[in-house]
Structures are given as structure tokens and as C-alpha cells.
Motif scaffolding. Structure first.
Motif, PDB file in Angstrom:
ATOM      1  N   THR A   1      12.113  21.785   4.727  1.00 51.91           N
ATOM      2  CA  THR A   1      12.711  22.696   3.759  1.00 51.91           C
ATOM      3  C   THR A   1      11.678  23.137   2.725  1.00 51.91           C
ATOM      4  OG1 THR A   1      14.888  21.675   4.013  1.00 51.91           O
ATOM      5  CG2 THR A   1      14.503  22.890   1.977  1.00 51.91           C
ATOM      6  N   LEU A   2      10.790  22.228   2.342  1.00 48.73           N
ATOM      7  CA  LEU A   2       9.777  22.505   1.316  1.00 48.73           C
ATOM      8  C   LEU A   2       8.407  22.569   1.969  1.00 48.73           C
ATOM      9  CD1 LEU A   2      11.071  19.924  -1.325  1.00 48.73           C
ATOM     10  CD2 LEU A   2      11.838  22.276  -0.962  1.00 48.73           C
ATOM     11  N   CYS A   3       7.744  23.710   1.852  1.00 49.18           N
ATOM     12  CA  CYS A   3       6.456  23.905   2.538  1.00 49.18           C
ATOM     13  C   CYS A   3       5.535  24.757   1.684  1.00 49.18           C
ATOM     14  CB  CYS A   3       6.688  24.571   3.890  1.00 49.18           C
ATOM     15  SG  CYS A   3       5.180  24.720   4.880  1.00 49.18           S
ATOM     16  N   GLY A   4       4.304  24.294   1.490  1.00 50.26           N
ATOM     17  CA  GLY A   4       3.300  25.042   0.747  1.00 50.26           C
ATOM     18  C   GLY A   4       2.469  25.923   1.656  1.00 50.26           C
ATOM     19  N   THR A   5       1.430  26.545   1.097  1.00 48.11           N
ATOM     20  CA  THR A   5       0.623  27.515   1.848  1.00 48.11           C
ATOM     21  C   THR A   5      -0.822  27.080   2.049  1.00 48.11           C
ATOM     22  OG1 THR A   5       0.041  28.723  -0.173  1.00 48.11           O
ATOM     23  CG2 THR A   5       2.033  29.410   0.982  1.00 48.11           C
ATOM     24  N   GLY A   6      -1.185  25.903   1.554  1.00 47.13           N
ATOM     25  CA  GLY A   6      -2.555  25.425   1.714  1.00 47.13           C
ATOM     26  C   GLY A   6      -2.845  24.333   0.717  1.00 47.13           C
ATOM     27  N   THR A   7      -3.929  23.606   0.944  1.00 47.06           N
ATOM     28  CA  THR A   7      -4.235  22.457   0.094  1.00 47.06           C
ATOM     29  C   THR A   7      -4.459  22.860  -1.355  1.00 47.06           C
ATOM     30  OG1 THR A   7      -5.206  21.238   1.938  1.00 47.06           O
ATOM     31  CG2 THR A   7      -5.862  20.571  -0.272  1.00 47.06           C
ATOM     32  N   GLU A   8      -5.370  23.796  -1.597  1.00 45.00           N
ATOM     33  CA  GLU A   8      -5.666  24.182  -2.976  1.00 45.00           C
ATOM     34  C   GLU A   8      -4.472  24.872  -3.622  1.00 45.00           C
ATOM     35  OE1 GLU A   8      -7.722  27.550  -0.681  1.00 45.00           O
ATOM     36  OE2 GLU A   8      -6.336  25.899  -0.303  1.00 45.00           O
ATOM     37  N   ASP A   9      -3.657  25.540  -2.802  1.00 44.12           N
ATOM     38  CA  ASP A   9      -2.459  26.198  -3.327  1.00 44.12           C
ATOM     39  C   ASP A   9      -1.451  25.150  -3.804  1.00 44.12           C
ATOM     40  OD1 ASP A   9      -3.832  28.330  -2.231  1.00 44.12           O
ATOM     41  OD2 ASP A   9      -2.637  28.335  -0.401  1.00 44.12           O
ATOM     42  N   TYR A  10      -1.311  24.071  -3.047  1.00 45.13           N
ATOM     43  CA  TYR A  10      -0.371  23.012  -3.400  1.00 45.13           C
ATOM     44  C   TYR A  10      -0.689  22.419  -4.768  1.00 45.13           C
ATOM     45  CZ  TYR A  10       2.107  18.531  -3.239  1.00 45.13           C
ATOM     46  OH  TYR A  10       2.904  17.445  -3.537  1.00 45.13           O
ATOM     47  N   ILE A  11      -1.964  22.343  -5.127  1.00 46.39           N
ATOM     48  CA  ILE A  11      -2.326  21.759  -6.417  1.00 46.39           C
ATOM     49  C   ILE A  11      -2.623  22.829  -7.468  1.00 46.39           C
ATOM     50  CG2 ILE A  11      -3.105  19.617  -5.378  1.00 46.39           C
ATOM     51  CD1 ILE A  11      -5.985  20.547  -5.878  1.00 46.39           C
ATOM     52  N   GLY A  12      -2.082  24.028  -7.247  1.00 43.61           N
ATOM     53  CA  GLY A  12      -2.034  25.019  -8.315  1.00 43.61           C
ATOM     54  C   GLY A  12      -3.255  25.877  -8.518  1.00 43.61           C
ATOM     55  N   THR A  13      -4.218  25.857  -7.582  1.00 46.40           N
ATOM     56  CA  THR A  13      -5.382  26.724  -7.721  1.00 46.40           C
ATOM     57  C   THR A  13      -5.488  27.588  -6.467  1.00 46.40           C
ATOM     58  OG1 THR A  13      -7.752  26.787  -8.236  1.00 46.40           O
ATOM     59  CG2 THR A  13      -7.007  24.954  -6.868  1.00 46.40           C
ATOM     60  N   GLY A  14      -6.661  28.145  -6.167  1.00 45.35           N
ATOM     61  CA  GLY A  14      -6.814  29.001  -4.995  1.00 45.35           C
ATOM     62  C   GLY A  14      -8.267  29.152  -4.603  1.00 45.35           C
TER      63      GLY A  14
END
Length: 362
Positions: free
Chosen positions: A240-253
């Protein structure tokens, strides 16, 4: 103003609640028993810990309370020692620990590293100490121990564990847990498990993660395209809960550099050694579960055209992402200009933190 951890205003004294500090000479935090060594002139601020030795850091045989702060420092803060010491937390007289985690990983920085940082749950003001501020309630006693599982003696272990006793915990109050995991080489297309399936009612607080990318096989190519997935309340194949990438998960890019913010950060970003440590804590964005939870992260890299040529010259076989079993095409000239994701295997470790409606994980 209200103190979230106690539920009472800062300018009131809750009835029936008392403060206790456990320390090297007073692990039971007995009343009037602190600071007595050497005739009260600082005679026992720390203790040595031999290989195989276990020490009780704090213990309350019965009654309710809440651990509110833990501080420690060691004279040896090497990776060997930070991974060799193990912390165990027991609630309500249970025989199995709710927390059993390497010392350094518990305090928010992975892979045996130290770093100066501050966030909601942990801090190390100058990279020489270890602080935890996660409230840990219990109903009928607690015990915290440290064990030297390594082969090297530690000469000086300093600590304070600050807690209150007599707290009245309602039925909705949960127990604190932590789970440590480490895979020196993750398996292709098998997502790394930050938190194996846990059944019950609770709240996932977040995780810190350490990654040592495989430079021998993948050079210095970015490793963090994988999604972080949180499977909650009956999710099976897809979360149900899915992010878009490692750095995205921790709030950067766009990959990782070092920073420490209140709820997310990267304490180590060594691009030469391809070693990274980072964290994400779900405080303003709570992750509740009412049935079960499981947390994973994919190991996926990506290549630029220039990096693709480097792999081609090395004769490296890379499997593309996707359901089809497909590998990088080094023949088609048009494809040589593509950025393309690939499956990879690296060294991952993590410490996940969560609350659960029982003192043992089961």
C-alpha cells in the motif's frame, strides 16, 4: 506547551511519577545510591567490558515506567567495537528481548560509523557520544543490558539511562521494539528486508540504513534507484505504501550527500568508498498498522551512457529491471545512449524501530 513524551505540560508535576537515573554505579537507580563511590568524589563513572561479558545497565524489577533518554560514550568507538557491543531491552519480565541490536546501529548510524548529527530520535553533538530520545513505556518492569560479543576488551563504557517510574499507561500504550538486519550481499531481485513481517497492532517509527556498494563489480555507479515498500494490514504481492527511490524516501533527490534534518538525513556519504548511512523517521507522517507490517527496499542501480560503456569494456553482464529476464544490450548502438536501470547486489544493513501492542515480538 505540552511535552509529547509525558503528555503533561512542562510546568506541572504529574502525581505519583518520580524520576530515576541509572548509571554505572547505580544500575537499579536506587534512591540515594548515586555518586557514592570514592567517598562521593567521582569514583565509578564507567566500567570495562571484557569479551563475552554482559552488564546490566538499568533494571526495575516491578512497576510501571518510561525510559525517556539514553546517553553513552565509549573510549573505543571503532567499527569493530560499535558492531561488537550488543544492546538488549526487556519489558515486563519477558524472557526474550524486544530490542537486540549492535550498539552503533541502535543509536542511528550504521556500519560502525560515528558522525556529528541531530534528529528527532538520536543525536551525537560532536560525533563522540550516543543519545536516544525515543520514549519506551513499560507496565511491570524493565531491564537493559550490554554484551561484548567481540574479541576486544572495552576499557571505558560510560552511560546514563533516564526514566520515570509510576507512569499510568492506558491500554492503548505500545511497547518499543527494534530489529537489526544485515546482508553482506543482497540477492538479485530479492528485496532487502528491513523489517520482516510483524503481526499485531503498532506504529512503524522508521529506520536507519547502511550501504556498502560493490565497487569491484559495479564501479562507482549509483545504487539507490530501488523503491522502499511498506506492506501493511494484509498486503501480499504489492504494498500500500511505496516510495520512488532511496534518496527520495529520505527527503532529498539525485543521489546522496551528507545532511541531518529532524526526520531524515544522510550521516555518511563517502562517494570514494561508496559507503552510505542514512535515516528516515515517520513522526509527522505516522505509519500505523492494525494487523501486520513488513518493510523492504529494492537493490536497483542505473547507468549513464558513459557508465554503460565502462561496463561494456569490462564485460560485465547486467540484468535489466522488469518481469522479463533481459540483460543489457551492448551491441545495438542506439541503446548505448540510454540511461537504464539494472538489478544489483550490495552490502545492506539496517535498524528498524517500531511500537507494538505486546512486550515480546512473538
Amino acid at each position: 506547551m505540552r511535552n509529547e513524551t509525558s503528555g503533561s505540560p512542562l510546568y506541572t508535576v504529574p502525581s505519583g511519577i518520580q524520576t530515576r537515573w541509572a548509571s554505572p554505579e547505580n544500575p537499579q537507580a536506587a534512591k540515594g545510591a548515586g555518586g557514592h563511590a570514592n567517598a562521593g568524589r567521582k569514583g565509578a563513572p564507567c566500567f570495562p567490558l571484557a569479551p563475552g561479558e554482559c552488564k546490566v545497565l538499568a533494571e526495575q524489577a516491578s512497576g510501571s515506567g518510561t525510559i525517556r533518554r539514553i546517553w553513552s560514550t565509549l573510549n573505543d568507538r571503532s567499527p569493530e567495537m560499535l558492531r561488537g557491543l550488543r544492546l538488549d531491552f526487556y519489558w515486563d519480565g519477558c524472557g526474550s528481548p524486544a530490542v537486540s541490536v549492535p550498539f552503533g546501529d541502535f543509536f542511528g548510524v550504521g556500519r560502525g560509523h560515528t558522525a556529528a548529527f541531530e534528529c528527532e530520535f538520536f543525536s551525537s553533538p560532536e560525533g563522540r557520544s550516543f543519545n536516544c530520545y525515543i520514549p519506551m513505556p513499560y507496565r511491570s518492569g524493565m531491564k537493559v543490558t550490554v554484551t561484548n560479543t567481540g574479541e576486544k576488551q572495552l576499557n571505558m563504557f560510560f552511560y546514563d539511562i533516564d526514566y520515570t517510574v509510576g507512569d499510568a499507561h492506558g491500554e492503548d500504550v505500545l511497547y518499543f521494539h527494534a530489529h537489526y538486519a544485515h546482508l553482506p550481499a543482497t540477492l538479485l531481485r530479492q528485496d532487502y528486508e528491513i523489517l520482516p513481517k510483524v503481526s499485531g497492532i503498532g506504529r512503524f517509527l522508521g529506520t536507519n540504513v547502511g550501504v556498502k556498494a560493490d565497487q569491484e563489480r559495479y564501479f562507482n555507479v549509483w545504487w539507490g534507484e530501488g523503491e522502499f515498500k511498506l506492506f501493511v494490514d494484509g498486503d501480499s504481492d504489492y504494498p500500500t505504501l511505496c516510495g520512488t527511490g532511496t534518496e527520495d524516501y529520505i527527503g532529498t533527490g539525485w543521489e546522496l550527500g551528507t545532511y541531518s534534518h529532524r526526520y531524515q538525513g544522510c550521516t555518511v556519504a563517502d562517494h570514494e568508498r561508496m559507503e552510505f548511512c542514512f535515516y528516515r523517521y515517520h513522526v509527522p507522517d505516522p505509519v500505523y498498522f492494525h494487523q501486520d507490517i513488513r518493510v523492504t527496499a529494492q537493490q536497483i542501480g542505473t547507468t549513464s551512457p558513459e557508465q554503460r560503456a565502462q561496463f561494456r569494456q569490462a564485460g560485465t553482464v547486467l540484468r535489466c529491471t522488469g518481469a522479463e529476464e533481459r540483460y543489457f544490450d551492448y551491441v545495438d548502438e542506439a541503446k548505448q545512449q540510454l540511461w537504464e536501470n539494472f538489478e544489483r547486489s550490495d552490502d545492506w544493513s539496517s535498524c528498524a524501530y517500531f511500537y507494538l501492542n505486546r512486550p515480546e515480538r512473538g
